[in-house]
Enzyme design. Sequence first.
Site, PDB file in Angstrom:
ATOM      1  N   SER A   6       2.883   5.237   0.694  1.00 19.34           N
ATOM      2  CA  SER A   6       2.264   3.950   1.014  1.00 19.34           C
ATOM      3  C   SER A   6       1.908   4.008   2.488  1.00 19.34           C
ATOM      4  O   SER A   6       2.751   4.347   3.323  1.00 19.34           O
ATOM      5  CB  SER A   6       3.255   2.809   0.778  1.00 19.34           C
ATOM      6  OG  SER A   6       2.870   1.683   1.547  1.00 19.34           O
ATOM      7  N   HIS A  31      -0.657   5.433  -2.665  1.00 18.06           N
ATOM      8  CA  HIS A  31      -0.400   4.052  -3.112  1.00 18.06           C
ATOM      9  C   HIS A  31      -0.942   3.092  -2.052  1.00 18.06           C
ATOM     10  O   HIS A  31      -0.567   3.175  -0.883  1.00 18.06           O
ATOM     11  CB  HIS A  31       1.113   3.893  -3.275  1.00 18.06           C
ATOM     12  CG  HIS A  31       1.606   2.538  -3.645  1.00 18.06           C
ATOM     13  ND1 HIS A  31       1.643   2.080  -4.942  1.00 18.06           N
ATOM     14  CD2 HIS A  31       2.127   1.539  -2.890  1.00 18.06           C
ATOM     15  CE1 HIS A  31       2.169   0.864  -4.971  1.00 18.06           C
ATOM     16  NE2 HIS A  31       2.467   0.503  -3.729  1.00 18.06           N
ATOM     17  N   ASP A  33      -1.393  -0.685  -0.722  1.00 16.52           N
ATOM     18  CA  ASP A  33      -0.776  -2.014  -0.819  1.00 16.52           C
ATOM     19  C   ASP A  33      -1.741  -3.086  -0.328  1.00 16.52           C
ATOM     20  O   ASP A  33      -1.974  -3.230   0.871  1.00 16.52           O
ATOM     21  CB  ASP A  33       0.504  -2.054   0.023  1.00 16.52           C
ATOM     22  CG  ASP A  33       1.638  -1.297  -0.639  1.00 16.52           C
ATOM     23  OD1 ASP A  33       1.971  -1.622  -1.794  1.00 16.52           O
ATOM     24  OD2 ASP A  33       2.189  -0.379   0.002  1.00 16.52           O
ATOM     25  N   MET A  35      -2.583  -6.942   0.227  1.00 14.00           N
ATOM     26  CA  MET A  35      -1.992  -8.295   0.367  1.00 14.00           C
ATOM     27  C   MET A  35      -3.063  -9.215   0.939  1.00 14.00           C
ATOM     28  O   MET A  35      -3.792  -8.832   1.856  1.00 14.00           O
ATOM     29  CB  MET A  35      -0.788  -8.269   1.312  1.00 14.00           C
ATOM     30  CG  MET A  35       0.297  -7.301   0.887  1.00 14.00           C
ATOM     31  SD  MET A  35       1.707  -7.339   1.995  1.00 14.00           S
ATOM     32  CE  MET A  35       2.538  -5.806   1.533  1.00 14.00           C
ATOM     33  N   HIS A  68      -1.873  -1.543  -5.427  1.00 16.66           N
ATOM     34  CA  HIS A  68      -0.818  -2.501  -5.778  1.00 16.66           C
ATOM     35  C   HIS A  68      -1.297  -3.854  -5.274  1.00 16.66           C
ATOM     36  O   HIS A  68      -1.285  -4.093  -4.067  1.00 16.66           O
ATOM     37  CB  HIS A  68       0.483  -2.021  -5.111  1.00 16.66           C
ATOM     38  CG  HIS A  68       1.630  -2.963  -5.224  1.00 16.66           C
ATOM     39  ND1 HIS A  68       2.791  -2.783  -4.489  1.00 16.66           N
ATOM     40  CD2 HIS A  68       1.827  -4.084  -5.964  1.00 16.66           C
ATOM     41  CE1 HIS A  68       3.630  -3.744  -4.782  1.00 16.66           C
ATOM     42  NE2 HIS A  68       3.079  -4.558  -5.652  1.00 16.66           N
ATOM     43  N   MET A  70      -1.055  -7.393  -4.403  1.00 20.37           N
ATOM     44  CA  MET A  70      -0.165  -8.527  -4.105  1.00 20.37           C
ATOM     45  C   MET A  70      -1.069  -9.672  -3.652  1.00 20.37           C
ATOM     46  O   MET A  70      -1.138 -10.032  -2.478  1.00 20.37           O
ATOM     47  CB  MET A  70       0.847  -8.100  -3.027  1.00 20.37           C
ATOM     48  CG  MET A  70       1.870  -7.097  -3.562  1.00 20.37           C
ATOM     49  SD  MET A  70       2.768  -6.191  -2.288  1.00 20.37           S
ATOM     50  CE  MET A  70       1.637  -4.832  -2.007  1.00 20.37           C
ATOM     51  N   MET A 139       9.671  -3.217  -8.551  1.00 19.68           N
ATOM     52  CA  MET A 139       9.863  -3.450  -7.113  1.00 19.68           C
ATOM     53  C   MET A 139      11.355  -3.393  -6.817  1.00 19.68           C
ATOM     54  O   MET A 139      12.155  -4.106  -7.439  1.00 19.68           O
ATOM     55  CB  MET A 139       9.329  -4.827  -6.692  1.00 19.68           C
ATOM     56  CG  MET A 139       7.823  -4.970  -6.661  1.00 19.68           C
ATOM     57  SD  MET A 139       6.935  -3.707  -5.733  1.00 19.68           S
ATOM     58  CE  MET A 139       7.626  -3.896  -4.078  1.00 19.68           C
ATOM     59  N   ASP A 181       9.148   1.130  -6.142  1.00 19.34           N
ATOM     60  CA  ASP A 181       8.521   0.860  -4.844  1.00 19.34           C
ATOM     61  C   ASP A 181       9.438  -0.007  -3.994  1.00 19.34           C
ATOM     62  O   ASP A 181       9.758  -1.132  -4.372  1.00 19.34           O
ATOM     63  CB  ASP A 181       7.193   0.121  -5.103  1.00 19.34           C
ATOM     64  CG  ASP A 181       6.395  -0.165  -3.840  1.00 19.34           C
ATOM     65  OD1 ASP A 181       6.817   0.234  -2.739  1.00 19.34           O
ATOM     66  OD2 ASP A 181       5.332  -0.806  -3.983  1.00 19.34           O
TER      67      ASP A 181
HETATM   68  C1  DX5 Z   1       6.119  -3.569  -0.190  1.00 15.38           C
HETATM   69  C2  DX5 Z   1       5.111  -2.520  -0.603  1.00 15.38           C
HETATM   70  C3  DX5 Z   1       5.653  -1.139  -0.561  1.00 15.38           C
HETATM   71  C4  DX5 Z   1       6.186  -0.735   0.773  1.00 15.38           C
HETATM   72  C5  DX5 Z   1       7.009   0.499   0.688  1.00 15.38           C
HETATM   73  O1  DX5 Z   1       5.567  -4.826  -0.341  1.00 15.38           O
HETATM   74  O2  DX5 Z   1       4.696  -2.747  -1.920  1.00 15.38           O
HETATM   75  O3  DX5 Z   1       4.721  -0.218  -1.087  1.00 15.38           O
HETATM   76  O4  DX5 Z   1       5.184  -0.556   1.703  1.00 15.38           O
HETATM   77  O5  DX5 Z   1       7.509   0.768   1.958  1.00 15.38           O
HETATM   78  P1  DX5 Z   1       8.971   1.336   2.186  1.00 15.38           P
HETATM   79  O6  DX5 Z   1       9.027   2.655   1.496  1.00 15.38           O
HETATM   80  O7  DX5 Z   1       9.064   1.421   3.655  1.00 15.38           O
HETATM   81  O8  DX5 Z   1       9.942   0.340   1.582  1.00 15.38           O
HETATM   82 ZN    ZN Z   2       3.514  -1.196  -3.000  1.00 11.77          ZN
END
Ligand code: DX5
Ligand code: ZN
Length: 228
Positions: A6, A31, A33, A35, A68, A70, A139, A181
């Site tokens: 990520s 991956h 992320d 948001m 992903h 969010m 998660m 994750d």
């Molecule tokens: C959290 C994300 C993850 C996160 C993982 O909201 O979905 O993908 O960035 O990061 P680490 O491995 O640092 O927990």
């Molecule tokens: Zn994620």
Amino acid sequence: MYICPSILTADFCRIGEVVDEAVAAGIEWIHLDVMDGNWVVNKTITFGPAVIASIRERVGPNIFLDCHLMITNAADTWKQYVDAGVDLVIAHIEAVDDFPTLIDNLHAAGCQAGLVYNPATPIDNILPLLPDLDLVLTMSVIPGKGGQSFMPEVEGNVRSLRYAVDSQISEGGRQTKLMIDGGIKAHNIAEVRDWGIEAAVIGSGLINDKGTIAENLTEIQARLSNNE
Ligand code: DX5
Ligand code: ZN
């Protein structure tokens, strides 16, 4: 096991270089992320389809990309991510009212369909969707930021999903992948592999000040082979 970086903990001015570094280290799956400043509890904004399209352009067709989501409106905006070039869209069950229709739409668009659920969400409503899902993401932190502590209490859900997917596969059904994750690092990678996880998202465990992505990946892979 797939190790899926990520880029959330990367310097966002250096996303291209970080992606290059991951690919050079042998990573096959990245991956992403997304948001939207609304859905996650801490109201973070990360990046969207334009940045993802640039990453696809940069890595070429052979790196597997998932996003992903969010975001509040995944059911309406999923197509933007497909058009940006992701191979797999992973949407939150807590954010989508009609998940079967989203799965059908993604498959009709030639994209894999993934479901992600939060640590507190019961999996009862997820199990009936497994035959049509390409991936289920558990998660192991509250979504919103990288670098949080792993929540080991998700083990029961992962093991239940593993059991259900193994039964599905033995009956000739879809080989739904299980991903995790949040808070995954060298010290717990073998543990989640033993629960039945096949793909691990790793942010701060790969992209940090302690070493390069290649060095951190080598340590993670060593833990996996030492604990076989
Ligand atoms: C959290 C994300 C993850 C996160 C993982 O909201 O979905 O993908 O960035 O990061 P680490 O491995 O640092 O927990
Ligand atoms: Zn994620």
